[in-house]
Design a protein around this motif. Structure first.
Motif: not given
Lengths: 497, 497
Positions: A280-290
């Motif tokens: 997997f590559y070029d992943l993104t997160m749209f989350s609450e906490v890093l």
């Protein structure tokens, strides 16, 4: 005192010690406070209030973003300072007071607290305590490691106390995206169409005339507990990664996946770590906490952008971030929680949501909050915001625990936070149940086959078979539905024989 | 045969009788069909399929918008033609087959069925049957009294059967707003900011080469059952209107309120009727279905605009609408159900949602679907889409029924569709419980005080008091939680002594 962090000269006269600032908080007030997943919380004024409450009877309603660090919730609860608390907490002492009925707790979807305040569905905020890295010339606040509900509190509270935390470098300026929806009936679209979009201001708008006190601190956030993946979390992570790989093979997803939301904790860290050595590559997160794993993935070149409402990391990672902020600046965004968690964006972006369950029943209903239907652990947090609206809603739990005396998969959950409508995939260390497109009776058999600990498989199959004999769309034996919980209470195990 | 309803000359050769068209539907196929709250459903092809299934073994997966009319679901179920059915139904015979385990039913949030198809989280649609008022020159379809999932089926099904219903005048053209979100990962905003906004096409895009059959019908929709308000529904409506009036007095709402969603049924009709003789004005609806009361309010000059996915009215109202379409044309909009019910719009517009519960527990959890946790009635429908994201989420139920042998307010619901997080107001004929800003123990006491039938008040208070003694954030006695349901089963009443 680094007064250069205060760019509004008239505000210099408001600088005082924490005790003096805490004196603005009066008995019966509704108090807002910054802080989300222990990050960016008040480190001086709320603890000073707890000290005062030991001497003096004072009870407040306290609203935050989410959890506070540094045992502040515990100190306030011990001192009897909390009448009501919302929308989330993780503190051992506060939890006990809530379960004893001494503190009234309102467990809310994290996207909703700000909405409820704006809509006047909650009492108005008398005073708010907000941690900031500095105050800009226009009075606006540079947030620190979380945004949470701070923008709402700054807008709606009658008075404000600002804690300027000099442990956070002012170079943090620019990683925040402060946007608030208009009030009804004239609310416009929130124009975010990708995790990296910045649509708002870099600081929290603030009327300086509302600031009654400014307190300096240099205390760092409570560090995150970083537990190394163990056998069970590694197994869960492996099942999830295999599932993603298969979805790619089937053409349902690409190796970029879709933006990921991951709850706090060991499993989330294990799953994210698993991506490091994947295709997997070029992943993104749209989350609450890093978390630490977010920054590890950025460093590994796997994660392109991560949006959330806070940064909660270990001490070492905290140091790494702030010493190398230029590496992360264009890859991370911190947003208000009513944006990071808003249902419309979660559905628009197509989030893959991974959250933790306390227990799961054979039909895929999830309890994330209550032990035996009665005692709360932490709260629903943002899991409901994400699970309901996600492209894929994944819940994880260990199959069994405490020497296998507890099965986390059972006939009926004792409290429902997420209904079967909102749960696509259940994963335990035993295996993964893909519930998409399945009716309740099919869901039950797949969960029993794939997820239950072997010690409980026969017992669960027996419940399901006997319930089916009686019929029903969702077969249950109400007289037995909680027998596992009751057996645990009476005999110390969910094993019935 | 009014072939002028088919503007694509090459399609005239596809006109055939219903039996011939139904022959395109094969055993084990996934079939999409128009129809939402009994409106705009297939009146010829699906019944012909049911006839064929009496002679020949055929089992299909049938997806619709929501419920079908004309007992079609019952005919299909009786003939054994349904293997799997989703996302909603209201048919007596089908319900029985589902509860016997003969038909697998998937109960889905109505906003989600189209999403799941687009995301390939459900098997792809082999063939779809769509009712239309006509076929345009570009092959696109003029919908009739509902849109439902028809745009998704037209886009994704491999083959299409069109039922042209000449009972619907072609003047219906223009009341629909057909908009579909882009596929991931490039989905844009849905630019609706008010109930009346039209952002899409007036017809359903359709590739004419996919059309394998066209069938003419002239059968009207099943008429809605219009029940006059009775004592209980009138009492419930009155409590709700009083509540709204008070919110206006408090300055929380104006007399325009906010867009209203109202579930199907007597209570919704009673509430809407109540507006006729009130001070409220310039009201709007953003709902799933437009009922008789909607058009009454438009005629009374109280309702300015009404958006939904279907029109389901009595025979008299149906006639009135189509004979006076010019009066309603600019006041009503019919949308795909993944737009009418989409979470982001519901939160953006600030909907006041009024839905019906089967039972409610002392903490405000709602069961909308299952009798005694096992046998399904209809399904969750759009109630979850609205309740979770609404500005105000109101649930109504009678306090007691069947000669008061059943209390609809009880210790623990036997099935959870809406968690306490999503329920702001509970209303019964006894009274209204405003749960905003209340913790579970407070919610319980308000519900007991205001909503429970007097025959059950003491019994419920006793449960709550004894549960509180044991402690907990949400005090429960698991060994007694379902005792009321079990008593009903064993002794014919929920009264315990």
């Amino acid at each position: 005192m680094p007064t250069d962090r205060i760019k509004v000269p008239e505000l210099l006269s408001k600088v005082m010690d924490a005790k003096s600032a805490a004196a603005f908080i009066q008995d019966q007030m509704v108090v807002g406070a910054s802080g989300f997943t222990k990050a960016g919380d008040s480190k001086a004024v709320l603890p000073a209030l707890a000290d005062r409450a030991k001497e003096e009877s004072i009870k407040i309603t306290l609203m935050t973003g989410a959890s506070l660090g540094h045992d502040t919730d515990g100190k306030l609860a011990s001192a009897g300072a909390l009448k009501k608390r919302m929308p989330f907490q993780v503190d051992r002492v506060l939890r006990q007071k809530i379960n004893e009925g001494e503190v009234l707790f309102i467990d809310q979807h994290l996207s909703e607290a700000a909405e409820l305040l704006h809509n006047k569905n909650l009492p108005s905020v008398d005073i708010a305590v907000i941690e900031a890295a500095g105050i800009e010339r226009d009075g606006s606040l540079i947030p620190t490691t979380s945004v949470g509900n701070s923008a709402t509190f700054a807008a709606l509270a009658k008075k404000l106390i600002i804690e300027i935390n000099t442990a956070v470098p002012t170079s943090i300026f620019g990683i925040h995206d402060i946007y608030q929806a208009e009030d009804y009936p004239h609310r416009n679209v929130i124009p975010i169409v990708a995790a990296e979009n910045k649509i708002g201001r870099r600081t929290i708008p603030c009327d300086p005339s509302k600031i009654v006190a400014i307190v300096f601190t240099d205390i760092k956030d409570s560090p995150a507990d970083i537990a190394e993946p163990d056998e069970k979390t590694t197994a869960i992570a492996k099942h999830i990664l295999n599932f993603f790989e298969n979805e790619v093979k089937l053409g349902h997803l690409t190796e970029r996946l879709l933006p990921i939301q991951a709850g706090i904790g060991k499993v989330a860290n294990a799953v994210l770590s698993g991506f490091k050595h994947s295709n997997f590559y070029d992943l993104t997160m749209f989350s609450e906490v890093l978390q630490d794993s977010t920054f590890d993935l950025i460093d590994a070149g796997k994660l392109s952008v991560a949006s959330a409402s806070s940064i909660t990391v270990s001490e070492a990672c905290y140091k790494r971030i702030f010493e190398n902020l230029q590496n992360y600046r264009d890859k991370i965004v911190l947003r208000p929680q009513n944006i990071s968690n808003t249902p419309g964006l979660i559905r628009r972006l197509g989030i893959i949501a991974i959250n933790t369950a306390i227990e799961v029943d054979i039909y895929g209903n999830v309890n994330s909050t209550h032990i035996s239907g009665t005692n709360i652990m932490n709260g629903i947090g943002g899991s409901g915001d994400f699970a309901r609206n996600a492209y894929l809603s994944i819940f994880v739990t260990q199959a069994a625990s405490k020497n296998n005396s507890i099965s986390h998969i059972l006939p009926m959950v004792s409290h429902v936070d997420h209904t079967e409508h909102d749960v696509d995939i259940i994963v335990t260390d035993i295996g993964l149940a893909d519930l998409r497109g399945l009716a309740p009776r099919e869901r039950a058999q797949v969960i029993i086959n794939n997820c239950v600990h072997p010690d409980y498989r026969e017992q669960l199959q027996s419940y399901f078979d006997r319930a089916k004999e009686r019929g029903g769309h969702t077969p249950h034996l109400l007289e037995e539905a909680f027998s596992w919980h009751l057996n645990l209470k009476n005999k110390g195990t969910m094993k019935l024989d």
